[in-house]
Design an enzyme around this catalytic site. Structure first.
Site, short mmCIF file in Angstrom:
data_model
loop_
_atom_site.label_atom_id
_atom_site.label_comp_id
_atom_site.label_asym_id
_atom_site.label_seq_id
_atom_site.Cartn_x
_atom_site.Cartn_y
_atom_site.Cartn_z
CD GLU A 159 -3.20 -0.84 2.08
OE1 GLU A 159 -3.60 0.14 2.34
OE2 GLU A 159 -3.70 -2.10 2.25
N GLY A 160 1.75 1.31 -0.90
CA GLY A 160 2.77 2.40 -0.87
C GLY A 160 3.97 2.31 -0.06
#
Length: 847
Positions: A451-452
């Protein structure tokens, strides 16, 4: 002080200067130059900028806020949520054996059934659809407890409740889609996954290189999409019943006709959808949670399968940005917080029970450094997670703070488990049912990268998105540049930015001076006396002191940000500068969150919390200062550096050195004694009912070990033998110490463990190529003849040396050694010394 700075910026003289003809003369060419320098904002970037919301981080960019600004945030579990924690969550955790799960590479069928039937996959789906309808705070608390006993089960529960079709359907689905899917998600019939990442689209998910679809007309005249995609790293994909698929939609023929647009789009595809290929698994760091691929070639997707229908085509990135903030801000930080709490409770107790050199290792300074960091980071993760959950439950969408918590919590969780491994050493690396750390250790890289990735989140997202959204005037200024013909708006916004910068600069200088002066009489840390300092509660004077220091740093951060904006669009490329500004913003936010958490009524009297607050705040203030100093000393425009130093009042020197050794020792003792802090951290941990379970033993026997240590010291001081009762108690503690330090041992490991006839390859018959007796005989022969050989060799050398003339020796020396002729004499002398030495050795051996 803030009011004084504002009055200066808005004084008649300042207004007259900014309204003068000279200012218009300056702004006119500046507008043209700024338009040329301003990089274009893509539709994807525009969606990212306009998604999410602005929360309490706006106070930091504006120069700080009083702690009272956080008073409205008070997360609590409802009666229904607490009942679920007490029953369903406890029952689920009792079923979990993370070691067995990892060995099987899957959750057992009864666990899957419980997750589906008890609503663990539908914690956020509304009750009207059969879900639980729980708050973000409740989801966070549930995930923390599951994570503490089984990181693999925690990851399995987290995904459907953060980035999943359920949340997206609730917010954006058509009535038909909601009626079709939400009840089936709520009752566990459908397990969801979301397909976003691709081989060439990782953290840069918006690029969507390997997922595209083209609008075309179907045979019946309706519109459909022909899509091909190749997704990877998709959690739950191997077992998913429904996939949320993100892809780049193209409409070269203009068939959408204004109903929807090109761009990132989300489709909902059930597992049996023609052409959809799922089921293959990745092996993420040896963990057991389901993770795999989602692929398809020339897959036909009807318009009715698009999330929200055709009218929402092209809106996928907005959906993702809205929903990612919850995954980043709730689920991942919850996992890190549960792991940090488990590390603090378990390793603190273990270090009290484990003895080396006749003392508990909890009393060793090197170990105390690790323990203090674990305790401090556990508090930071808990406070930060609680505050973001409270913001979400207030219907704020804190996209920037979600990125802060994702990066900071997972990174601090990694530090916790690394410190814990250092303390528990061999007991930490020996896998088995009794190992409390290896599951979290193996799961740590997952949270760091998903997620990043943390590196991108820190260097690009936190400050880049934060300054654009949260700065009072920057985004409005950018919009005037995008408009291309809004010179008056540009003048207005630049004027506001200048006033804001002046106000922040004056405020920063004033606060820096006043806080530095007030630090001379700052309240000292309350370390407590004995038993871990349990009586050292939160002191209101200390809270006020740290609030003032955060206000000073927030003003300095805001002023430094205003000066950093002189880089213009180049700031986007200065990732090290952006990363340091992100560090400063993160440390200031976490400082506010920690003070907010510690000062809450009913918690401020927690035993030992005063000491831990001092330790944590001293570290966060130091981290923020180091980050801001790094921005100043490395800023690309050299003439701006003195201005940054001025607004920070750096001439006063470094104000925040961090916690001293006494405070480190006191903070460490809080989790090696039965203190209020240690007991509070247990709230996010699961303890099996079996008294012999390792974590339960640590919880139960650590306070007795403290009592036993005190009794042993008293006996020694009083110079007496223990009574029968005392001796029995001391022996029981020693027995517990012995049991706790044991590690798991297996007759065999791996797949071969299932075979009764297996013989380890190294134990199979082996015939050496050379006989050992032959080698030993040669060694004895060489030893027996070795001295004679040396003597004979030296005699040969002596005769050869005598036969050579001086002239001949010199020529040989020059030819072979490159030395001058006079070195020949030294050669002969050295040779004679060697011969004499070797003769002496030979005579000694002969004797």
């Amino acid at each position: 002080m803030r009011a004084v700075a504002t009055r200066v910026a808005r004084s008649p003289a300042a207004r007259q200067l900014l309204r003068s003809p000279h200012s218009r003369t300056i702004f006119a060419p500046a507008y043209g130059l700024a338009k040329k320098m301003m990089p274009p904002i893509t539709a994807t970037e525009q969606a990212a900028l306009e998604s999410g919301g602005i929360s309490v981080e706006k106070h930091i960019f504006a120069g700080g806020a009083p702690l009272s600004a956080f008073d409205d945030y008070d997360p609590k579990l409802s009666e229904k949520e607490q009942a679920f924690m007490d029953k369903e969550v406890q029952e689920l955790c009792a079923m979990l054996d993370d070691h067995a799960i990892v060995e099987a590479r899957d959750l057992p069928k009864p666990v899957w059934d419980t997750l589906r039937s008890k609503g663990f996959f539908s914690l956020k789906i509304g009750e009207e659809w059969g879900g639980k309808g729980f708050s973000a705070y409740a989801v966070s608390k549930i995930l923390r407890k599951i994570q503490s006993i089984s990181p693999n089960c925690g990851a399995t529960v987290a995904v459907p409740n953060s980035l999943g079709p359920g949340e997206l359907l609730t917010s954006y689905g058509t009535p038909e889609q909601q009626a079709n899917y939400l009840p089936r998600l709520a009752n566990g019939e459908l397990i969801p996954c979301f397909a976003l990442t691709a081989p060439h689209s990782g953290s840069d998910a918006a690029s969507m290189h390997e997922a595209s679809g083209v609008v075309r007309k179907a045979a019946d005249g309706s519109l459909e999409i022909l899509a091909s995609f190749k997704k990877r790293y998709i959690t739950l994909a191997p077992v998913a019943g429904i996939v949320g698929l993100a892809f780049q939609l193209q409409d070269p023929q203009g068939l959408l006709a204004g109903t929807g647009t090109e761009g990132i789009t989300i489709a909902l595809l059930e597992r049996a959808h023609p052409g959809l290929r799922i089921g293959g698994r990745h092996d993420p760091a040896g963990n057991a949670f389901m993770n795999g691929t989602v692929e398809g070639t020339d897959v036909l997707i009807p318009m009715s399968a698009l999330l929200g229908g055709q009218k929402m085509a092209g809106s996928g990135w907005l959906f993702l940005m809205e929903q990612l903030s919850e995954g980043r801000g709730i689920s991942l930080p919850a996992g890190a917080t549960g792991g940090a709490a488990m590390a603090a409770v378990a390793v603190g107790a273990y270090s009290r029970l484990r003895t080396q050199f006749r003392v508990p290792i909890a009393e060793m300074g090197g170990v105390q450094e690790h323990l203090a960091r674990i305790a401090g980071n556990a508090l930071i993760c808990t406070a930060g997670s609680d505050l973001v959950a409270a913001l979400v439950d207030k219907h704020e969408s804190p996209s920037v703070l979600s990125a802060v918590m994702k990066q900071q919590a997972t990174d601090r969780g990694r530090q916790c488990v690394t410190d814990a491994m250092d303390v528990m050493a061999g007991a930490a690396i020996s896998r088995g049912p009794n190992n409390l750390l290896m599951g979290g250790y193996n799961m740590t890289p997952i949270g760091i990268t998903v997620e990043g990735a943390n590196t991108l989140t820190r260097s690009l997202i936190i400050f880049g998105q934060g300054v654009t959204r949260s700065h009072p005037h920057l985004y409005d200024t950018m919009k005037t540049l995008q408009a291309k013909d809004d010179a008056s708006g540009f003048n207005r916004e630049v004027t506001n930015m200048i006033r804001h910068a002046v106000s922040n600069s004056v405020s920063s200088v004033v606060r820096s001076v006043s806080s530095s002066v007030s630090s001379l009489s700052a309240p000292t840390a309350r370390l407590g006396r004995g038993k871990g300092g349990d009586e050292a509660v939160v002191d209101s004077a200390a809270v006020a002191h740290y609030e003032q220091q955060l206000s000073r740093l927030a003003a300095t951060f805001a002023a430094t940000t205003d000066l950093a904006l002189l880089l213009g669009g180049a700031l986007k490329r200065e990732e090290m500068i952006s990363g340091r500004l992100a560090d400063a913003l993160s440390s200031i936010y976490l400082g506010y969150a920690t003070l907010w958490w510690c000062a809450k009524p009913g918690r401020s009297d927690m035993g030992g919390l005063g000491t831990l607050m001092h330790y944590t705040m001293d570290g966060l203030l130091r981290d923020a200062q180091v980050a801001l100093d790094g921005v100043r000393s490395n800023f690309p425009i050299a003439p701006v550096r003195p201005a940054m130093a001025l607004v920070a009042a750096r001439a006063l020197g470094a104000t925040y050195p961090g916690p001293n050794d006494k405070l480190v020792e006191a903070a460490a003792s809080l989790i090696t004694h039965d203190t209020g802090v240690w007991r509070a951290l247990q709230d996010d941990c699961f303890f099996p009912a079996d008294a012999s379970a390792r974590i339960t033993m640590l919880r139960d026997w650590m306070p007795r070990a403290v009592e036993a240590d005190a009794l042993s010291k008293a006996l020694k001081r009083e110079k007496r033998e223990p009574t029968a009762e005392e001796a029995a108690f001391l022996q029981s503690v020693e027995d517990a110490r012995d049991a706790i330090v044991q590690v798991d041992v297996f007759p065999e490991l791996g797949a071969v463990a299932q075979s009764k006839d297996h013989v380890r390859p190294a134990l199979l018959p082996y015939s050496p190529a050379v006989d050992a007796a032959s080698i030993a005989g040669k060694k004895r022969a060489a030893a027996a003849g070795g001295s004679m050989n040396i003597v004979q060799r030296q005699q040969q050398l002596a005769r050869a040396a005598e036969a050579l003339s001086a002239d001949r020796r010199a020529r040989i020396c020059v030819r072979d050694a490159g030395a001058p002729a006079h070195a020949a004499a030294r050669v002969t002398t050295n040779l004679q010394r060697v011969m004499s030495h070797n003769n002496a050795i030979a005579r000694k051996r002969a004797r």
